[in-house]
Design a protein around this motif. Sequence first.
Motif, PDB file in Angstrom:
ATOM      1  N   UNK A   1       0.687  -1.113   0.200  1.00 14.44           N
ATOM      2  CA  UNK A   1       0.004  -0.007   0.015  1.00 14.44           C
ATOM      3  C   UNK A   1       0.933   1.318  -0.190  1.00 14.44           C
ATOM      4  N   UNK A   2       1.998   1.150   0.638  1.00 14.38           N
ATOM      5  CA  UNK A   2       2.831   2.552   0.748  1.00 14.38           C
ATOM      6  C   UNK A   2       3.061   3.294  -0.390  1.00 14.38           C
ATOM      7  N   UNK A   3       3.581   2.647  -1.481  1.00 18.40           N
ATOM      8  CA  UNK A   3       3.783   3.268  -2.705  1.00 18.40           C
ATOM      9  C   UNK A   3       2.668   4.337  -3.138  1.00 18.40           C
ATOM     10  N   UNK A   4       1.524   3.596  -3.335  1.00 18.43           N
ATOM     11  CA  UNK A   4       0.092   4.292  -3.700  1.00 18.43           C
ATOM     12  C   UNK A   4      -0.110   5.433  -2.744  1.00 18.43           C
ATOM     13  N   UNK A   5      -0.011   5.186  -1.712  1.00 20.03           N
ATOM     14  CA  UNK A   5      -0.322   6.241  -0.415  1.00 20.03           C
ATOM     15  C   UNK A   5       0.686   7.437  -0.716  1.00 20.03           C
ATOM     16  N   UNK A   6       2.012   7.218  -0.772  1.00 13.09           N
ATOM     17  CA  UNK A   6       2.849   8.158  -1.068  1.00 13.09           C
ATOM     18  C   UNK A   6       2.563   9.023  -2.332  1.00 13.09           C
ATOM     19  N   UNK A   7       2.199   8.324  -3.342  1.00 16.21           N
ATOM     20  CA  UNK A   7       1.815   9.032  -4.791  1.00 16.21           C
ATOM     21  C   UNK A   7       0.607   9.855  -4.439  1.00 16.21           C
ATOM     22  N   UNK A   8      -0.369   9.334  -3.657  1.00 16.71           N
ATOM     23  CA  UNK A   8      -1.604  10.106  -3.459  1.00 16.71           C
ATOM     24  C   UNK A   8      -1.354  11.409  -2.598  1.00 16.71           C
ATOM     25  N   UNK A   9      -0.272  11.185  -1.601  1.00 15.32           N
ATOM     26  CA  UNK A   9       0.074  12.498  -0.845  1.00 15.32           C
ATOM     27  C   UNK A   9       1.079  13.403  -1.244  1.00 15.32           C
ATOM     28  N   UNK A  10       1.609  13.001  -2.370  1.00 15.69           N
ATOM     29  CA  UNK A  10       2.892  13.683  -2.991  1.00 15.69           C
ATOM     30  C   UNK A  10       2.515  15.284  -3.381  1.00 15.69           C
ATOM     31  N   UNK A  11       1.129  15.805  -3.761  1.00 19.04           N
ATOM     32  CA  UNK A  11       1.060  17.145  -3.924  1.00 19.04           C
ATOM     33  C   UNK A  11       0.342  17.646  -2.407  1.00 19.04           C
ATOM     34  N   UNK A  12       0.284  16.785  -1.487  1.00 20.64           N
ATOM     35  CA  UNK A  12      -0.023  17.371  -0.284  1.00 20.64           C
ATOM     36  C   UNK A  12      -1.488  17.437   0.133  1.00 20.64           C
ATOM     37  N   UNK A  13      -2.443  16.865  -0.858  1.00 20.72           N
ATOM     38  CA  UNK A  13      -3.775  16.564  -0.957  1.00 20.72           C
ATOM     39  C   UNK A  13      -4.198  15.338  -1.221  1.00 20.72           C
ATOM     40  N   UNK A  14      -4.841  14.652  -0.564  1.00 18.33           N
ATOM     41  CA  UNK A  14      -5.311  13.436  -0.786  1.00 18.33           C
ATOM     42  C   UNK A  14      -6.713  13.334  -1.029  1.00 18.33           C
ATOM     43  N   UNK A  15      -7.212  12.716  -2.291  1.00 20.46           N
ATOM     44  CA  UNK A  15      -8.250  12.980  -2.686  1.00 20.46           C
ATOM     45  C   UNK A  15      -8.936  11.459  -2.783  1.00 20.46           C
ATOM     46  N   UNK A  16     -10.488  11.220  -2.742  1.00 25.17           N
ATOM     47  CA  UNK A  16     -10.981  10.094  -2.706  1.00 25.17           C
ATOM     48  C   UNK A  16     -10.861   9.360  -4.097  1.00 25.17           C
ATOM     49  N   UNK A  17     -10.648  10.039  -5.147  1.00 24.68           N
ATOM     50  CA  UNK A  17     -10.196   9.616  -6.582  1.00 24.68           C
ATOM     51  C   UNK A  17      -8.896   9.016  -6.547  1.00 24.68           C
ATOM     52  N   UNK A  18      -8.049   9.269  -5.625  1.00 21.00           N
ATOM     53  CA  UNK A  18      -6.490   8.799  -5.689  1.00 21.00           C
ATOM     54  C   UNK A  18      -6.790   7.378  -4.872  1.00 21.00           C
ATOM     55  N   UNK A  19      -7.513   7.485  -3.653  1.00 23.61           N
ATOM     56  CA  UNK A  19      -7.575   6.284  -2.852  1.00 23.61           C
ATOM     57  C   UNK A  19      -8.260   5.110  -3.380  1.00 23.61           C
ATOM     58  N   UNK A  20      -9.446   5.560  -3.931  1.00 24.49           N
ATOM     59  CA  UNK A  20     -10.544   4.579  -4.582  1.00 24.49           C
ATOM     60  C   UNK A  20      -9.809   3.172  -5.250  1.00 24.49           C
ATOM     61  N   UNK A  21      -8.662   3.418  -6.084  1.00 24.41           N
ATOM     62  CA  UNK A  21      -8.146   2.065  -6.427  1.00 24.41           C
ATOM     63  C   UNK A  21      -7.479   1.343  -5.656  1.00 24.41           C
ATOM     64  N   UNK A  22      -7.334   1.992  -4.493  1.00 26.92           N
ATOM     65  CA  UNK A  22      -6.534   1.073  -3.534  1.00 26.92           C
ATOM     66  C   UNK A  22      -7.626   0.636  -2.424  1.00 26.92           C
ATOM     67  N   UNK A  23      -8.808   0.644  -2.638  1.00 28.81           N
ATOM     68  CA  UNK A  23      -9.771   0.399  -1.602  1.00 28.81           C
ATOM     69  C   UNK A  23      -9.544  -1.263  -0.935  1.00 28.81           C
ATOM     70  N   UNK A  24      -9.408  -1.868  -1.854  1.00 23.65           N
ATOM     71  CA  UNK A  24      -9.265  -3.333  -1.288  1.00 23.65           C
ATOM     72  C   UNK A  24      -7.833  -3.553  -0.497  1.00 23.65           C
ATOM     73  N   UNK A  25      -6.713  -2.930  -1.005  1.00 23.80           N
ATOM     74  CA  UNK A  25      -5.531  -3.035  -0.162  1.00 23.80           C
ATOM     75  C   UNK A  25      -5.748  -2.303   1.098  1.00 23.80           C
ATOM     76  N   UNK A  26      -6.477  -1.043   1.355  1.00 24.55           N
ATOM     77  CA  UNK A  26      -6.717  -0.275   2.146  1.00 24.55           C
ATOM     78  C   UNK A  26      -7.555  -1.145   3.224  1.00 24.55           C
ATOM     79  N   UNK A  27      -8.374  -1.939   2.970  1.00 26.23           N
ATOM     80  CA  UNK A  27      -9.233  -2.675   3.647  1.00 26.23           C
ATOM     81  C   UNK A  27      -8.481  -3.880   4.218  1.00 26.23           C
ATOM     82  N   UNK A  28      -7.480  -4.463   3.527  1.00 27.54           N
ATOM     83  CA  UNK A  28      -6.531  -5.432   4.111  1.00 27.54           C
ATOM     84  C   UNK A  28      -5.790  -4.855   5.073  1.00 27.54           C
TER      85      UNK A  28
END
Length: 155
Positions: A109-136
């Motif tokens: 999960x870490x690389x996807x979260x790092x990419x989502x947080x890169x610009x300082x703003x994390x959006x639902x659109x950035x997190x949604x593709x990772x939902x299954x992994x976030x749930x795990x």
Amino acid sequence: MNAPYIHARRRTFSALNAVEAQNATLTSIKTEDGATWNDIGRVLGKSEDRAAAYANTASPIDMPTFLAGCREWGGRFADPLLGLVGGRWADAGSVCTGDDPASLTIAQLLPAIMAAEFDGVTTCEELAPQEALIRRVHAVTGRWLDMIATGKAQA
């Protein structure tokens, strides 16, 4: 008589706790989604009045209504209710968190979260593709927190 499958240790809960969890869950989903009771009722296959009653009274949801909620909201709806008996929602075909070491699950999960947080703003659109992994990851950390709580209670 010693019949572990019949006389197994079980979590206990009251009907009142179940209905209160149902009420809180539906109210939370309505608020988070900016929905109306009509919207909630449409999802559950019920009228606006019935949907509101499920969130504001001691009226328990029937099985078809519960399943409709699970189909629409998955773990958001099911987890607070299944948690009363020690269960959690898992999508069909999902990989059990026990299939990988916890560290590997979190590392995936870490690389996807790092990419989502890169610009300082994390959006639902950035997190949604990772939902299954976030749930795990949530399941893994939830088990860890349960272990910690058990350890503290025994200390």
